[in-house]
Design a protein around this motif. Structure first.
Motif, PDB file in Angstrom:
ATOM      1  N   TYR A   1       0.964  -4.274  -5.929  1.00 47.41           N
ATOM      2  CA  TYR A   1       0.595  -3.196  -5.024  1.00 47.41           C
ATOM      3  C   TYR A   1      -0.868  -2.852  -5.262  1.00 47.41           C
ATOM      4  O   TYR A   1      -1.426  -3.079  -6.334  1.00 47.41           O
ATOM      5  CB  TYR A   1       1.508  -1.978  -5.133  1.00 47.41           C
TER       6      TYR A   1
ATOM      7  N   THR B   1      -4.661   3.216  -3.080  1.00 51.76           N
ATOM      8  CA  THR B   1      -5.999   2.690  -3.319  1.00 51.76           C
ATOM      9  C   THR B   1      -7.020   3.810  -3.458  1.00 51.76           C
ATOM     10  O   THR B   1      -8.226   3.556  -3.485  1.00 51.76           O
ATOM     11  CB  THR B   1      -6.420   1.758  -2.170  1.00 51.76           C
TER      12      THR B   1
ATOM     13  N   CYS C   1      -2.739  -6.115   2.632  1.00 50.30           N
ATOM     14  CA  CYS C   1      -1.380  -5.701   2.261  1.00 50.30           C
ATOM     15  C   CYS C   1      -0.364  -6.221   3.276  1.00 50.30           C
ATOM     16  O   CYS C   1      -0.652  -6.311   4.471  1.00 50.30           O
ATOM     17  CB  CYS C   1      -1.281  -4.177   2.171  1.00 50.30           C
TER      18      CYS C   1
ATOM     19  N   ILE D   1       3.402  -1.321   3.939  1.00 48.80           N
ATOM     20  CA  ILE D   1       2.960   0.051   3.725  1.00 48.80           C
ATOM     21  C   ILE D   1       4.194   0.868   3.365  1.00 48.80           C
ATOM     22  O   ILE D   1       5.204   0.814   4.075  1.00 48.80           O
ATOM     23  CB  ILE D   1       2.283   0.642   4.976  1.00 48.80           C
TER      24      ILE D   1
ATOM     25  N   THR E   1      -5.337  -4.620  -8.118  1.00 53.19           N
ATOM     26  CA  THR E   1      -3.916  -4.666  -7.805  1.00 53.19           C
ATOM     27  C   THR E   1      -3.108  -4.555  -9.078  1.00 53.19           C
ATOM     28  O   THR E   1      -3.556  -4.933 -10.162  1.00 53.19           O
ATOM     29  CB  THR E   1      -3.533  -5.979  -7.095  1.00 53.19           C
TER      30      THR E   1
ATOM     31  N   LEU F   1       0.862  -1.178   0.000  1.00 56.09           N
ATOM     32  CA  LEU F   1       0.000   0.000   0.000  1.00 56.09           C
ATOM     33  C   LEU F   1       0.902   1.232   0.000  1.00 56.09           C
ATOM     34  O   LEU F   1       1.692   1.428   0.921  1.00 56.09           O
ATOM     35  CB  LEU F   1      -0.901   0.024   1.239  1.00 56.09           C
TER      36      LEU F   1
ATOM     37  N   GLU G   1      -6.903   0.596   6.005  1.00 56.34           N
ATOM     38  CA  GLU G   1      -6.895   0.458   4.546  1.00 56.34           C
ATOM     39  C   GLU G   1      -5.953  -0.665   4.114  1.00 56.34           C
ATOM     40  O   GLU G   1      -6.251  -1.436   3.202  1.00 56.34           O
ATOM     41  CB  GLU G   1      -6.469   1.787   3.907  1.00 56.34           C
ATOM     42  N   ALA G   2      -4.800  -0.769   4.793  1.00 49.65           N
ATOM     43  CA  ALA G   2      -3.875  -1.859   4.485  1.00 49.65           C
ATOM     44  C   ALA G   2      -4.485  -3.212   4.832  1.00 49.65           C
ATOM     45  O   ALA G   2      -4.316  -4.194   4.094  1.00 49.65           O
ATOM     46  CB  ALA G   2      -2.558  -1.655   5.243  1.00 49.65           C
TER      47      ALA G   2
ATOM     48  N   HIS H   1      -7.173  -4.333   2.234  1.00 47.93           N
ATOM     49  CA  HIS H   1      -6.631  -4.819   0.956  1.00 47.93           C
ATOM     50  C   HIS H   1      -5.610  -5.941   1.156  1.00 47.93           C
ATOM     51  O   HIS H   1      -4.896  -6.304   0.217  1.00 47.93           O
ATOM     52  CB  HIS H   1      -6.006  -3.660   0.185  1.00 47.93           C
TER      53      HIS H   1
ATOM     54  N   THR I   1      -3.571   7.344  -0.342  1.00 49.41           N
ATOM     55  CA  THR I   1      -3.056   5.997  -0.555  1.00 49.41           C
ATOM     56  C   THR I   1      -3.155   5.607  -2.028  1.00 49.41           C
ATOM     57  O   THR I   1      -3.890   6.212  -2.810  1.00 49.41           O
ATOM     58  CB  THR I   1      -3.828   4.959   0.276  1.00 49.41           C
TER      59      THR I   1
END
Length: 425
Positions: free
Chosen positions: A393, A212, A279, A282, A399, A197, A273-274, A277, A210
């Motif tokens: 990513y 995203t 992730c 970061i 992604t 991320l 958020e990480a 998704h 971010t």
């Protein structure tokens, strides 16, 4: 892979009235040891400063024990360690060309390890100049959802070296309890198991954006609040009356406390958020020396990126998410779609590639470039570019898979890069 997570919980202590003076006397001797160590170890500019705790202990430990009427041995050792650690940080700053001076200690802050303190879930026993003092914790009526309930009273966490502080205005003592826990986290062993991320930090508009497409915080509101607080404090200081002076003391570092809370909310959003998704990493830009390269305007020099990154790092740690940094060069000028890098691509918050005409929010574009840089960095750490390692990513639309066979460096490329794992119409 095991991760060690540390959380600090501030808990008020119920200190018997007849033992408060013992803690004050202990603090005086603890600070004496720290100041004496700093005096002895600080040799700048004539010689190299001493930053080794063992060297300092060999030279002055016995004298300090005698001069403090044999203060608890571990408290003397912790005072020596505090001073040598701080001088080590000063040496690092001097090496970077920054100005600094010998550390000085005059506040109430005593470091206790498990040999000088006995920690329990409801109380703590502290070594003082007059034997041990037992202090019960003053906890909230309902601890659910509080740091006390999540860490202090949680058997999954154990006590580590902590500090005792004193609030002179309220005449209250506090334990800053360091709580540690080992957790099992599946850290990616290979680049192809990683998903990044990217985060772009800003002075204006949003605090962070971010890869995203998540826009976090309001930097303009943050700067405005700081400006209003500073104006009020300056006005009170110019008034010069006793009442104004007392008001300045009462409000103290109110903005500091407000900003820390605000950044906590921003960092929570970034970590969430990480998680959303899935992730493993970061990515931030490495902005450690940014103040030396950018405008000397106050809002730039007071930019809170370091505190935001610190908060994200320790919160992400509990989920086994790794926080890393990349070089910031050209992240705001490079097109995340085709790789064209031109200063003219960006105009404030608007990004429009002069090569492929890709148009997007400039900070979102930069965040994707930050993510891609770390993806490439992870690949290079695993195998040579010819090995075919790949890394993903996270994007707003899915992604992006970065294949090191096709993209072996961070130099701009002309091939379309922003393909996703989601079908397009």
């Amino acid at each position: 892979m095991a991760w060690e997570v540390t959380r600090t919980v501030r808990v008020r202590l119920d200190v018997p009235d007849n033992r408060k003076s013992d803690l004050h006397a202990t603090n005086s001797k603890f600070q004496y040891c720290a100041n004496h160590t700093a005096d002895w170890a600080w040799r700048y500019p004539e010689e190299d400063c001493v930053t080794s705790k063992s060297e300092a202990e060999a030279a002055i430990y016995d004298d300090l024990r005698e001069e403090t009427d044999y203060l608890h041995a571990n408290l003397v050792q912790k005072a020596i360690k505090r001073a040598t650690d701080d001088i080590d940080n000063c040496v690092d700053r001097l090496t970077e060309g920054e100005n600094t001076s010998r550390p000085q200690y005059d506040t109430f802050s005593i470091v206790y390890d498990k040999r000088a303190a006995s920690y329990y879930r409801d109380k703590v026993s502290l070594a003082t100049v007059n034997g041990r003092v037992e202090c019960e914790y003053e906890l909230p009526y309902d601890v659910e959802g509080t740091p006390h309930g999540e860490y202090l009273l949680n058997d999954d966490y154990s006590f580590s070296t902590s500090t005792v502080h004193y609030d002179s205005e309220a005449d209250e003592f506090y334990l800053h309890a360091a709580m540690k826990r080992e957790i099992d986290a599946s850290s990616p062993e290979k680049a192809e198991h990683s998903k990044v991320l990217g985060v772009d930090c800003n002075v204006d508009d949003h605090i962070a954006v971010t890869s995203t497409g998540q826009f976090v915080g309001n930097a303009d509101y943050f700067n405005h609040t700081r400006h209003e607080f500073e104006n009020r404090r300056a006005s009170l200081q110019q008034t010069g009356t006793r009442s104004a002076h007392l008001t300045v003391q009462r409000i103290g570092d109110r903005f500091g406390r407000w900003s820390e809370d605000y950044l906590h909310r921003c960092s929570n959003e970034l970590v969430e958020e990480a998680r959303r998704h899935v992730c493993t990493h970061i990515a931030f830009e490495d902005l450690e020396q940014i103040r030396d390269r950018i405008s000397d305007g106050k809002k730039f020099q007071q930019w809170a990126f370091r505190e935001l990154q610190r908060q994200v790092a320790y919160k992400a740690e509990e989920d086994g998410i790794i926080v890393d940094t990349v070089e910031p060069q050209y992240t705001s000028q490079q097109c995340s779609m085709c790789g064209c890098t031109l200063e003219e691509n960006r105009d404030g918050q608007h990004f429009e590639c002069l090569d492929c005409s890709y148009t997007v929010n400039a900070d979102y574009n930069a965040a994707k470039n930050v993510a891609r840089k770390l993806a490439l960095k992870l690949q290079r750490g695993q195998k040579s570019p010819a090995g075919g390692a790949f890394c993903q990513y996270a994007l707003k639309s899915g992604t992006m898979t970065v294949n090191a066979t096709d993209v072996a460096s961070d130099t701009p490329v002309s091939a379309e890069r922003e393909s996703t794992d989601k079908p397009t119409a």
